[in-house]
Design an enzyme around this catalytic site. Structure first.
Site, PDB file in Angstrom:
ATOM      1  N   PRO A 124       0.824  -1.202   0.000  1.00 48.91           N
ATOM      2  CA  PRO A 124       0.000   0.000   0.000  1.00 48.91           C
ATOM      3  C   PRO A 124       0.869   1.267   0.000  1.00 48.91           C
ATOM      4  CG  PRO A 124      -0.801  -1.594   1.606  1.00 48.91           C
ATOM      5  CD  PRO A 124       0.517  -2.102   1.121  1.00 48.91           C
ATOM      6  N   GLU A 125       0.493   2.226  -0.841  1.00 46.69           N
ATOM      7  CA  GLU A 125       1.255   3.467  -0.969  1.00 46.69           C
ATOM      8  C   GLU A 125       0.387   4.642  -0.529  1.00 46.69           C
ATOM      9  OE1 GLU A 125       3.105   3.576  -4.852  1.00 46.69           O
ATOM     10  OE2 GLU A 125       3.540   1.430  -4.781  1.00 46.69           O
ATOM     11  N   LYS A 131       2.837   7.346   3.972  1.00 53.99           N
ATOM     12  CA  LYS A 131       2.561   5.919   4.122  1.00 53.99           C
ATOM     13  C   LYS A 131       2.204   5.555   5.556  1.00 53.99           C
ATOM     14  CE  LYS A 131       5.271   4.062   0.289  1.00 53.99           C
ATOM     15  NZ  LYS A 131       6.225   3.009  -0.115  1.00 53.99           N
ATOM     16  N   ASN A 157       6.332   1.627  -5.443  1.00 53.89           N
ATOM     17  CA  ASN A 157       6.812   0.971  -6.658  1.00 53.89           C
ATOM     18  C   ASN A 157       5.920   1.225  -7.872  1.00 53.89           C
ATOM     19  OD1 ASN A 157       8.892  -0.503  -7.789  1.00 53.89           O
ATOM     20  ND2 ASN A 157       7.813  -2.446  -7.589  1.00 53.89           N
TER      21      ASN A 157
END
Length: 385
Positions: free
Chosen positions: A2-3, A54, A176
């Site tokens: 999760p970002e 985050k 990513n």
């Protein structure tokens, strides 16, 4: 993982589903959770959430006497917050990997759960954000931009831009899949030096010949990398749903359709110096790891049960078969030689057949030869070797 968008969506989710709920009692913790026990209990309290980069901060605020308590969560690889029924399993009860549980006062109760199957997620007591994390790319864009451009002399920008984008000291909330989408849209090679890419933005901001209206038009028509670090995550937030959710991929159709580069067929991929896979199009850039190979998705082909594997026989395999051994599988070189020899043999037979005169009894010589072989075998004479 999760970002930033997924943490912002978790904030919205908690504030939406818990806005009218009253929680009661203490906070339950699993025996294997990666965080401390939460020393809080109240006959009635509410829960609110706030996201930054985050991280998500939960605030437990008593409705009567008592001090509020805050804790900050990091989701790790697969963490999420869910409101579930608290009555047993099977019928939508508390999930197996719920490491924190906040129970409502209603009957039957429900539970706001921090669920993390892979157990990389963590939490800590107190409302302070993790030290060393920069301003959030979503909620603190002006401070985020200034923090990057003011510190371009930092050695963190000696690295390729794809690696610098994962540094949470400057790009808090970028992960990513976001770095791949941002670089793809700007056609920036992922292994271009970070300082080279970002210094051009600093010079553009200092151009005295640009009026305010021209600057706004330039940003609107040609957004730079730092602007996309804000607008691209906002696109994911506006999609709704859960964003990037590898644990429940069936619920993320809109997100998959939104992706243009990350894990998209036809794109190239390499492992960076940190071991993370970066997806891109075109050339990787001058700082690409030496000897790096593109990681392509392999298409799984199902075997045809009706297919028959041709049997290839050599002289050596015949000798091993007579001796009782099983012939090894011929190599590609052997198969190629055998195919060439077979092709030459067929061509030679066709040539001889075309040159031979027509005969009314073509089978006579063959029959005579077979007769001589049969007579020799009957007399017991050994054939010449």
């Amino acid at each position: 993982m999760p970002e930033g968008p997924e943490l912002r969506l978790a904030e919205r989710y908690v504030n939406a589903v818990c806005g009218g709920l009253v929680f009661a009692g203490g906070v339950e913790r699993s025996a294997v959770g990666k965080g401390p026990a939460v020393p809080f209990a109240s006959p009635a309290y509410r829960i609110t959430a706030a996201a930054r980069g985050k991280e998500v901060r939960l605030t437990l605020a008593p409705l009567g006497a008592g001090e509020p308590l805050a804790l900050v969560l990091r989701f790790g690889m697969s963490g999420s917050l869910r409101l579930c029924a608290a009555g047993g399993g099977g019928g939508g009860g508390i999930p197996r990997h719920a490491h924190l549980r906040f129970l409502t006062r209603e009957r039957p109760p429900r539970a706001l759960c921090f669920v993390d199957a892979r157990r990389f997620g963590r939490w800590r007591l107190g409302g302070a954000w993790q030290p060393g994390r920069g301003p959030c790319v979503l909620g603190e864009y002006p401070a985020f931009r200034e923090n990057v451009l003011r510190n371009l002399a930092d050695k963190a920008f000696d690295k390729p831009i794809c690696e610098a984008l994962l540094n949470q000291k400057y790009f808090n909330g970028i992960g990513n899949y976001l770095r791949a989408e941002i670089l793809y849209r700007l056609k920036i090679p992922p292994f271009e030096k970070a300082r080279t890419v970002l210094e051009a933005l600093k010079h553009r901001e200092q151009d005295p010949s640009l009026t305010l209206s021209k600057k706004l038009k330039l940003k609107r028509e040609n957004p730079d990398l730092l602007e996309l670090c804000h607008t691209v995550p906002m696109e994911v937030v506006e999609l709704g749903g859960k964003g990037y959710d590898p644990e429940h991929s069936g619920d993320s159709t809109a997100f998959k359709n939104w992706l243009q580069c990350y894990s998209v067929p036809g794109m190239r991929s390499l492992r960076d110096n940190m071991g993370r896979t970066i997806w891109f199009q075109g050339e990787p850039g001058p700082m690409a790891p030496k000897g790096g190979k593109s990681r392509k998705k392999r298409t799984q082909l199902k075997a045809d049960p009706e297919a028959v594997t041709p049997k290839v026989t050599t002289r050596a395999s015949k000798r091993r078969a007579r001796a009782g051994g099983s012939p090894p599988k011929p190599t590609e070189e052997v198969e190629k030689v055998l195919a060439d020899e077979a092709g030459k043999g067929r061509a030679r037979r066709r040539k001889l057949a075309a040159a031979a005169p027509a005969s009314s009894e073509p089978e006579a010589p063959v029959k005579a030869k077979r007769g001589r072989v049969s007579a020799r075998r009957g007399s017991g004479a050994a054939p010449a070797v």
